[in-house]
Design a protein around this motif. Structure first.
Motif, PDB file in Angstrom:
ATOM      1  N   ASN A   2      96.631 -17.361  -5.021  1.00  0.00           N
ATOM      2  CA  ASN A   2      95.480 -17.898  -5.528  1.00  0.00           C
ATOM      3  C   ASN A   2      94.975 -18.504  -4.334  1.00  0.00           C
ATOM      4  O   ASN A   2      94.981 -18.709  -3.596  1.00  0.00           O
ATOM      5  CB  ASN A   2      95.892 -18.786  -6.475  1.00  0.00           C
ATOM      6  CG  ASN A   2      97.301 -18.706  -6.141  1.00  0.00           C
ATOM      7  OD1 ASN A   2      97.257 -18.603  -4.966  1.00  0.00           O
ATOM      8  ND2 ASN A   2      98.098 -18.498  -6.834  1.00  0.00           N
ATOM      9  N   CYS A   3      95.033 -18.589  -3.843  1.00  0.00           N
ATOM     10  CA  CYS A   3      94.907 -19.176  -2.903  1.00  0.00           C
ATOM     11  C   CYS A   3      93.549 -18.884  -2.570  1.00  0.00           C
ATOM     12  O   CYS A   3      92.876 -18.831  -2.666  1.00  0.00           O
ATOM     13  CB  CYS A   3      95.169 -18.756  -2.802  1.00  0.00           C
ATOM     14  SG  CYS A   3      95.054 -17.439  -2.938  1.00  0.00           S
ATOM     15  N   GLU A  64      90.528 -26.485  12.705  1.00  0.00           N
ATOM     16  CA  GLU A  64      91.237 -27.749  12.455  1.00  0.00           C
ATOM     17  C   GLU A  64      92.727 -27.453  12.235  1.00  0.00           C
ATOM     18  O   GLU A  64      93.590 -28.113  12.790  1.00  0.00           O
ATOM     19  CB  GLU A  64      90.651 -28.347  11.170  1.00  0.00           C
ATOM     20  CG  GLU A  64      90.563 -29.845  11.125  1.00  0.00           C
ATOM     21  CD  GLU A  64      89.920 -30.290   9.800  1.00  0.00           C
ATOM     22  OE1 GLU A  64      90.429 -31.263   9.220  1.00  0.00           O
ATOM     23  OE2 GLU A  64      88.944 -29.641   9.375  1.00  0.00           O
ATOM     24  N   CYS A  65      93.009 -26.428  11.449  1.00  0.00           N
ATOM     25  CA  CYS A  65      94.406 -26.086  11.153  1.00  0.00           C
ATOM     26  C   CYS A  65      95.125 -25.602  12.403  1.00  0.00           C
ATOM     27  O   CYS A  65      96.243 -26.019  12.685  1.00  0.00           O
ATOM     28  CB  CYS A  65      94.460 -25.038  10.052  1.00  0.00           C
ATOM     29  SG  CYS A  65      93.855 -25.645   8.473  1.00  0.00           S
ATOM     30  N   LEU A 153     103.025 -20.267  -0.798  1.00  0.00           N
ATOM     31  CA  LEU A 153     101.974 -20.321  -1.812  1.00  0.00           C
ATOM     32  C   LEU A 153     102.118 -19.026  -2.597  1.00  0.00           C
ATOM     33  O   LEU A 153     101.717 -17.975  -2.121  1.00  0.00           O
ATOM     34  CB  LEU A 153     100.613 -20.436  -1.123  1.00  0.00           C
ATOM     35  CG  LEU A 153      99.361 -20.277  -1.962  1.00  0.00           C
ATOM     36  CD1 LEU A 153      99.351 -21.206  -3.156  1.00  0.00           C
ATOM     37  CD2 LEU A 153      98.130 -20.468  -1.114  1.00  0.00           C
ATOM     38  N   THR A 154     102.719 -19.135  -3.776  1.00  0.00           N
ATOM     39  CA  THR A 154     103.195 -17.918  -4.440  1.00  0.00           C
ATOM     40  C   THR A 154     102.445 -17.558  -5.706  1.00  0.00           C
ATOM     41  O   THR A 154     101.834 -18.412  -6.345  1.00  0.00           O
ATOM     42  CB  THR A 154     104.683 -18.074  -4.843  1.00  0.00           C
ATOM     43  OG1 THR A 154     104.758 -18.980  -5.945  1.00  0.00           O
ATOM     44  CG2 THR A 154     105.540 -18.539  -3.692  1.00  0.00           C
ATOM     45  N   PRO A 155     102.575 -16.274  -6.120  1.00  0.00           N
ATOM     46  CA  PRO A 155     102.163 -15.873  -7.460  1.00  0.00           C
ATOM     47  C   PRO A 155     103.138 -16.478  -8.480  1.00  0.00           C
ATOM     48  O   PRO A 155     104.026 -17.241  -8.105  1.00  0.00           O
ATOM     49  CB  PRO A 155     102.302 -14.342  -7.418  1.00  0.00           C
ATOM     50  CG  PRO A 155     102.528 -13.983  -5.996  1.00  0.00           C
ATOM     51  CD  PRO A 155     103.105 -15.183  -5.326  1.00  0.00           C
ATOM     52  N   ASP A 156     103.010 -16.094  -9.751  1.00  0.00           N
ATOM     53  CA  ASP A 156     103.898 -16.683 -10.772  1.00  0.00           C
ATOM     54  C   ASP A 156     105.168 -15.877 -11.005  1.00  0.00           C
ATOM     55  O   ASP A 156     106.046 -16.311 -11.763  1.00  0.00           O
ATOM     56  CB  ASP A 156     103.127 -16.866 -12.096  1.00  0.00           C
ATOM     57  CG  ASP A 156     102.618 -15.545 -12.672  1.00  0.00           C
ATOM     58  OD1 ASP A 156     101.631 -15.563 -13.445  1.00  0.00           O
ATOM     59  OD2 ASP A 156     103.200 -14.480 -12.336  1.00  0.00           O
ATOM     60  N   PHE A 157     105.332 -14.752 -10.294  1.00  0.00           N
ATOM     61  CA  PHE A 157     106.541 -13.914 -10.434  1.00  0.00           C
ATOM     62  C   PHE A 157     106.861 -13.615 -11.903  1.00  0.00           C
ATOM     63  O   PHE A 157     108.026 -13.363 -12.246  1.00  0.00           O
ATOM     64  CB  PHE A 157     107.753 -14.583  -9.768  1.00  0.00           C
ATOM     65  CG  PHE A 157     107.593 -14.890  -8.303  1.00  0.00           C
ATOM     66  CD1 PHE A 157     107.711 -16.185  -7.822  1.00  0.00           C
ATOM     67  CD2 PHE A 157     107.333 -13.885  -7.392  1.00  0.00           C
ATOM     68  CE1 PHE A 157     107.556 -16.475  -6.462  1.00  0.00           C
ATOM     69  CE2 PHE A 157     107.186 -14.156  -6.019  1.00  0.00           C
ATOM     70  CZ  PHE A 157     107.286 -15.462  -5.578  1.00  0.00           C
ATOM     71  N   ARG A 158     105.825 -13.714 -12.769  1.00  0.00           N
ATOM     72  CA  ARG A 158     106.034 -13.518 -14.207  1.00  0.00           C
ATOM     73  C   ARG A 158     107.227 -14.338 -14.701  1.00  0.00           C
ATOM     74  O   ARG A 158     107.953 -13.937 -15.615  1.00  0.00           O
ATOM     75  CB  ARG A 158     106.203 -12.036 -14.542  1.00  0.00           C
ATOM     76  CG  ARG A 158     104.869 -11.260 -14.436  1.00  0.00           C
ATOM     77  CD  ARG A 158     105.041  -9.783 -14.535  1.00  0.00           C
ATOM     78  NE  ARG A 158     105.698  -9.316 -13.318  1.00  0.00           N
ATOM     79  CZ  ARG A 158     106.447  -8.213 -13.278  1.00  0.00           C
ATOM     80  NH1 ARG A 158     106.657  -7.511 -14.354  1.00  0.00           N
ATOM     81  NH2 ARG A 158     107.022  -7.840 -12.165  1.00  0.00           N
ATOM     82  N   SER A 293      93.778 -24.533  -0.331  1.00  0.00           N
ATOM     83  CA  SER A 293      95.192 -24.737  -0.694  1.00  0.00           C
ATOM     84  C   SER A 293      96.050 -25.206   0.471  1.00  0.00           C
ATOM     85  O   SER A 293      96.976 -25.980   0.288  1.00  0.00           O
ATOM     86  CB  SER A 293      95.779 -23.429  -1.210  1.00  0.00           C
ATOM     87  OG  SER A 293      95.022 -22.958  -2.279  1.00  0.00           O
ATOM     88  N   SER A 294      95.745 -24.698   1.691  1.00  0.00           N
ATOM     89  CA  SER A 294      96.618 -25.063   2.823  1.00  0.00           C
ATOM     90  C   SER A 294      95.992 -26.123   3.706  1.00  0.00           C
ATOM     91  O   SER A 294      96.495 -26.395   4.793  1.00  0.00           O
ATOM     92  CB  SER A 294      96.905 -23.804   3.657  1.00  0.00           C
ATOM     93  OG  SER A 294      97.261 -22.733   2.836  1.00  0.00           O
ATOM     94  N   TYR A 295      94.912 -26.739   3.217  1.00  0.00           N
ATOM     95  CA  TYR A 295      94.196 -27.716   4.038  1.00  0.00           C
ATOM     96  C   TYR A 295      95.079 -28.932   4.306  1.00  0.00           C
ATOM     97  O   TYR A 295      95.659 -29.494   3.373  1.00  0.00           O
ATOM     98  CB  TYR A 295      92.917 -28.139   3.304  1.00  0.00           C
ATOM     99  CG  TYR A 295      91.962 -28.944   4.136  1.00  0.00           C
ATOM    100  CD1 TYR A 295      91.628 -30.247   3.771  1.00  0.00           C
ATOM    101  CD2 TYR A 295      91.388 -28.405   5.285  1.00  0.00           C
ATOM    102  CE1 TYR A 295      90.726 -30.991   4.527  1.00  0.00           C
ATOM    103  CE2 TYR A 295      90.496 -29.141   6.051  1.00  0.00           C
ATOM    104  CZ  TYR A 295      90.164 -30.419   5.664  1.00  0.00           C
ATOM    105  OH  TYR A 295      89.294 -31.155   6.410  1.00  0.00           O
TER     106      TYR A 295
END
Ligand code: SF4
Length: 304
Positions: A2-3, A64-65, A153-158, A293-295
Motif C-alpha cells: 500500500n504503500c 530528504e530520505c 511494508l507488507t501486503p496482508d499475506f491473506r 509510509s516511509s517518511y
C-alpha cells in the motif's frame, strides 16, 4: 502494499499524468530538489536491476530520505495481483520471483551506506505464502551484509499463519501494514480482496508473535473520511498495540484512471490529528500533506 506506490504519488513540482497543478492548494505546491544523491541512488539501483518506490513513484521526499540514508526497495516485481483504486502500480500476471534479489538489495543498501532499509512489494496472491519467505530472506541478507535496521511494508499475506511466522522469525525492526483508509471506504478505495479486520489482525499477530517488532500503519486522507472515522481507526490500531503511525494526503496519480481527491486536508488538520494520535499513545507519528509510509522512517525507528 500500500504503500504506496501508489502510491507514493505524483511530483508536486510539475503537472503529471493529467493531474493538474492548478487544483493543488498552495501547501502542496513545492519544487522538488534533485541532487547528486538522487542521481547516484537512481543509477546504482538501476545498475543492480532493482526497483525503489522512491524512484518508481518519483516521490517528492526522496532527497530528504536519501540524505537521511534511507530508501524503500520494491521486491517481488512490478505487477500486483490486486487493483486498488488509488494505486498506479501495474495489475495482472506477476513475474517469476527473482531469487537473487535479496542479495542484490543487501549489496545496494551497503553501497548506498543506508542506515535504515525499507522493503515493500506489490501484493502476490499468486504465491503460496504471498511472498513472505522472500521478504524474510531480504531482511536477513540486509542485516548480515550491512547491519542496517530493516522495515518491511507488507501486503496482508491473506493472514496465512506460516507467512506471518516467516516475518516474525526474520524479526525486522519494524513491520508496516497500511489500513489505507477508514472501514466505510475500504470497498471503494482498496481492492475487493482487502479487508480492514484482516489488516488489524496482521498487525496484532505480528506484535503477539514477537513484541520486539515495532508495528506501524498508515492512512491516506482526503478520500471522504471524517475526523471521527479517522480517530476510530487510530483507536482500533492502538487496541492492537500499533506503535507508529503515518497520515498523509491522497493525491490522484492520474485524473482519468484513479479515485478523485475528495478534499485536500490542511496542514492544521494534519497537525490536529497527529496530536490526537500522540495522545492515544502512538510512540511515533508523522502527519502532514507530504507524509508517505516511509517518511522519516529512520527517525521513527531511532526514536527521534
Ligand atoms: S495491493 Fe497492489 S494495487 Fe493495492 S496498493 Fe498495494 S500494490 Fe497497489
Amino acid at each position: 502494499m500500500n504503500c504506496f506506490l501508489n502510491r507514493e504519488l505524483p511530483i508536486l513540482g510539475e503537472a503529471s499524468g493529467g493531474g493538474s497543478l492548478r487544483r493543488l492548494p498552495r501547501w502542496l505546491k513545492r519544487k522538488v530538489p534533485l541532487g547528486n544523491a538522487d542521481h547516484f541512488t537512481a543509477q546504482l539501483v538501476q545498475e543492480m536491476g532493482l526497483q525503489t518506490v522512491c524512484e518508481h513513484a518519483r516521490c517528492p521526499n526522496r532527497m530528504e530520505c536519501y540524505a537521511a540514508k534511507t530508501a524503500t526497495f520494491m521486491i517481488l516485481g512490478e505487477v500486483c495481483t490486486r487493483n486498488c483504486g488509488f494505486c498506479a502500480v501495474k495489475h495482472g500476471q506477476p513475474e517469476p520471483v527473482d531469487l537473487d534479489e535479496p542479495q542484490r538489495v543487501a549489496q545496494a543498501a551497503r553501497q548506498l551506506g543506508l542506515r535504515h532499509v525499507v522493503i515493500t512489494s506489490v501484493t502476490r496472491d499468486d504465491l503460496p505464502d504471498g511472498g513472505a519467505a522472500h521478504f524474510a530472506q531480504c531482511v536477513r541478507a540486509v542485516r548480515q551484509l550491512c547491519g542496517a535496521s530493516v522495515e518491511v511494508l507488507t501486503p496482508d499475506f491473506r493472514l496465512q499463519p506460516e507467512a506471518i511466522a516467516q516475518i516474525v522469525q526474520a524479526a525486522p525492526e519494524v513491520l508496516n501494514h497500511n489500513t489505507e483508509t477508514v472501514p466505510r471506504l475500504v470497498r471503494r478505495v482498496r481492492d475487493r480482496q482487502a479487508d480492514y479486520g484482516r489488516s488489524l489482525q496482521l498487525l496484532l499477530q505480528v506484535k503477539q508473535g514477537n513484541p520486539a517488532i515495532r508495528t506501524k500503519s498508515g492512512l491516506m486522507l482526503g478520500l471522504g473520511e471524517t475526523d471521527e472515522e479517522v480517530l476510530d481507526v487510530l483507536v482500533d490500531l492502538r487496541d492492537r498495540e500499533v506503535d507508529f503511525l503515518t497520515l498523509g494526503q491522497y493525491l490522484q496519480p492520474d485524473v482519468r484512471r484513479y479515485l478523485p481527491v475528495e478534499r485536500y486536508r490542511t496542514p492544521a488538520e494534519f497537525e490536529r490529528l497527529g496530536q490526537a494520535a500522540r495522545q492515544l499513545g502512538f510512540q511515533q507519528v508523522a502527519s502532514g500533506p507530504f507524509v508517505r509510509s516511509s517518511y522519516h522512517a529512520h527517525e521513527m525507528v531511532a526514536g527521534r
